[in-house]
Structures are given as structure tokens and as C-alpha cells.
Enzyme design. Structure first.
Site, short mmCIF file in Angstrom:
data_model
loop_
_atom_site.label_atom_id
_atom_site.label_comp_id
_atom_site.label_asym_id
_atom_site.label_seq_id
_atom_site.Cartn_x
_atom_site.Cartn_y
_atom_site.Cartn_z
N LYS A 58 16.49 -31.60 -8.21
CA LYS A 58 16.08 -32.22 -6.93
C LYS A 58 14.70 -32.87 -7.01
O LYS A 58 13.91 -32.58 -7.88
CB LYS A 58 16.18 -31.20 -5.79
CG LYS A 58 17.65 -31.00 -5.41
CD LYS A 58 17.85 -30.20 -4.18
CE LYS A 58 19.36 -30.13 -3.89
NZ LYS A 58 19.70 -29.04 -2.99
N ARG A 76 22.97 -22.68 -7.30
CA ARG A 76 23.86 -23.86 -7.41
C ARG A 76 23.21 -24.84 -8.37
O ARG A 76 22.14 -25.36 -8.10
CB ARG A 76 24.03 -24.47 -6.01
CG ARG A 76 24.96 -25.66 -5.96
CD ARG A 76 25.02 -26.22 -4.53
NE ARG A 76 25.93 -27.35 -4.43
CZ ARG A 76 25.61 -28.60 -4.77
NH1 ARG A 76 24.41 -28.88 -5.23
NH2 ARG A 76 26.49 -29.57 -4.66
N1 HH2 Z 1 22.64 -29.59 -2.43
C1 HH2 Z 1 23.39 -30.69 -2.57
C2 HH2 Z 1 24.71 -30.72 -2.12
N2 HH2 Z 1 25.27 -29.62 -1.57
N3 HH2 Z 1 25.11 -27.38 -0.87
C3 HH2 Z 1 24.39 -26.27 -0.73
N4 HH2 Z 1 24.94 -25.18 -0.17
N5 HH2 Z 1 23.08 -26.20 -1.12
C4 HH2 Z 1 22.44 -27.25 -1.69
O1 HH2 Z 1 21.23 -27.15 -2.01
C5 HH2 Z 1 23.19 -28.48 -1.86
C6 HH2 Z 1 24.55 -28.49 -1.43
C7 HH2 Z 1 22.80 -31.89 -3.22
O2 HH2 Z 1 23.04 -31.92 -4.61
P1 HH2 Z 1 24.24 -32.73 -5.32
O3 HH2 Z 1 25.56 -32.20 -4.90
O4 HH2 Z 1 24.03 -32.76 -6.78
O5 HH2 Z 1 24.04 -34.23 -4.84
P2 HH2 Z 1 24.81 -35.15 -3.81
O6 HH2 Z 1 24.67 -34.52 -2.46
O7 HH2 Z 1 24.09 -36.47 -3.94
O8 HH2 Z 1 26.26 -35.21 -4.22
#
Ligand code: HH2
Length: 281
Positions: A222, A256
């Protein structure tokens, strides 16, 4: 503490769980477009299971700052082949990263075990869908909605406000019929928070444990890690692993992450140290 997700029961006292991220999207912030094809997504999911992931979090909608919502039908078209194929694998516990109750309901019918709802029941139908299935539920804090959430996030006391919000959403979920033993809470690193807010939430993470629920956190790759190290998203592995370990040290039950193998190694070292500590002190 046990976290129940349909027929799965995770003993969270034994060790921290690793949730591997699988973004079936064209536009996720760190891996958009890499796993949009079902075959590529399945290969990556199996790789993460081989690397030691306890859960796979499949998402079809990016929640990065500025992201646009993806309609339910489009989310389902991306998710369904992957969920269907993985649901048959006994070692895979599947989490669905969606805020849409229709997407969650269909994914649960296909065999998913957890709903990871970054909107913490923003869809009024979500609690009913989750309660009816006995699935696990992740309730995450977010200030605002993804498109403008990073514009100017403000808090008087971020740790207290995030804790109060999660306490209220937990109460709402239980009142709507979701068993407390199925609910995990997440401070939502990067969701409507400045670098200082995110770091404060890490420093004071233990305050969230007083809610008595499993705690899930996602620091992986992040932008706060970029702000601290000066590194672009593809060079944040070391900082991501360090953040996972710092979160673990402050009581996180589930981390995660995108980089499962490296995180699992770090967690094993922690575990080995704890084992020695317990036997020598
Ligand atoms: N962060 C992201 C997405 N979903 N869910 C939970 N519970 N906690 C988090 O910190 C979280 C999440 C963002 O990361 P990522 O899925 O890699 O990116 P994107 O939202 O751009 O798909």
C-alpha cells in the site's frame, strides 16, 4: 479464539493466518490485469496455496483510490469461473472481496466461505445473505467511498473512531443474524486515511482487540509503505513483510497479502521464536 466460516473453523490462538490476494480485475493498484483470465487466476491461486496461504481473497472490483464501481453482473462474470474451480479444492478457503450482496450470494452458492465486505454492510441485503449461508464475514472501516476517499481524510482520533465504527457495525451484523463467531474486523489501511492515520492505526492496533473479534489487516504494497520507503508499488516487498510482522506483533489474527511465500517465511520465524520463548521462560 475460533473463527468459523461455514464448515471451516480456524483456531486463531495457534498461529496467524495468511490471506492471499487474487484480483480478477483489469485495474487493481498493484496487479491489475495479471489475473483477469480464469486460467491465470487459477494458476496464481494454486501457487498461493502451495506457498502456504490459508485463505484466498478473490476480488473482481478494485477499491483503489479513485476506482469506479463494477456492476454486479460484471463482477460475477469475472469471479464465477474462478470460484467454481477453486471451491472443489479442500485446501482452499475462499473469501469474496465484494460489497454487493448479489455477488456475495452467488459466490456463496458456488462454494465460497467468507464475504470480505469493505463497505461493512453498506448493502442492506448483505447481512441476510451472509447469515443465511453461515459464511465468515469481514467488516472493514472506510471513510467515504473509494472514488474520493483519499482527497482529504480527517479524524479527531483515528484509532478511537475506527474502533467505534467497527463496534457499531459488529453490533449491526449480529442484530441482523450473523453469529459473532463468524465476524472478523479490519481497520481498513489506506481507505480514507493519510500516512499518519495508517501508522497510528498500526501503533494502536491493540485497541481493536478489545472488541473481542478476530482482527484482519492488509498493508500489502500500500501507498503508505511507498511514502515511508520512497519505493514504487513493485518494490514494496520488504516493507510489506515488515508491516505484516508488525501487525502480527500487535495481535493481528489474519494478514491480507499479495506476496504469500515471503510473508509465510517471516511468520514462521515469529512462530519459531514464540515456541522457544514459551519453552524457555
Ligand atoms: N485492501 C484492498 C482490498 N480489499 N479488504 C480488506 N478486508 N482489507 C484491506 O486492507 C483491503 C481489502 C486493496 O488492495 P488490493 O485488493 O490489492 O487492490 P485493489 O482494491 O486495487 O484491487
Amino acid at each position: 479464539m475460533i473463527w468459523r466460516c461455514r464448515d471451516r473453523a480456524f483456531d486463531l490462538e495457534r498461529r496467524t493466518l495468511v490471506m492471499g490476494v487474487l484480483n480478477v480485475t483489469p485495474d487493481s493498484f498493484s496487479d491489475g490485469g495479471r489475473f483477469l483470465e480464469p486460467a491465470a487466476a487459477l494458476t496464481r491461486a494454486r501457487e498461493m496455496l502451495d506457498e502456504g496461504a490459508d485463505l484466498i481473497d478473490v476480488g473482481a472490483e478494485s477499491t483503489r483510490p479513485g476506482a469506479a464501481p463494477v456492476p454486479a453482473d460484471e463482477q460475477l462474470a469475472r469471479l464465477a469461473p474462478v470460484v467454481e474451480a477453486l471451491a472443489g479444492e479442500p485446501r482452499a478457503t475462499l473469501s469474496i472481496d465484494t460489497a454487493d450482496a448479489r455477488v456475495a450470494e452467488r459466490a456463496l452458492a458456488l462454494g465460497a466461505h467468507v464475504v470480505n465486505d469493505v463497505s461493512a454492510l453498506g448493502d442492506p441485503a448483505m447481512a441476510r445473505v451472509v447469515a443465511a449461508s453461515g459464511a465468515g464475514l469481514v467488516l472493514m472501516h472506510m471513510q467515504g467511498v473509494p472514488r474520493p476517499m483519499q482527497d482529504d481524510p480527517r479524524y479527531e482520533d483515528v484509532a478511537r473512531e475506527v474502533r467505534d465504527f467497527l463496534a457499531a457495525r459488529l453490533e449491526a451484523a449480529v442484530a441482523a443474524g450473523v453469529a459473532a463467531e463468524r465476524i472478523a474486523l479490519d481497520p481498513g489501511i489506506g481507505f480514507g486515511k493519510s500516512v499518519a492515520h495508517n501508522l497510528t492505526l498500526l501503533a494502536r492496533q491493540r485497541e481493536l482487540l478489545t472488541l473481542g473479534q478476530p482482527l484482519l489487516v492488509g498493508w500489502s504494497r500500500k501507498s503508505t509503505l511507498g511514502a515511508v520507503t520512497g519505493r514504487p508499488v513493485e518494490e514494496r516487498l520488504a516493507a510489506s513483510v515488515a508491516a505484516a510482522l508488525l501487525a502480527l506483533e500487535r495481535g493481528a489474527h489474519v494478514v491480507r497479502v499479495h506476496d504469500v511465500a515471503a510473508t509465510v517465511d517471516a511468520l514462521k520465524l515469529w512462530q519459531a521464536m514464540k515456541h522457544e520463548e514459551a519453552h524457555t521462560t
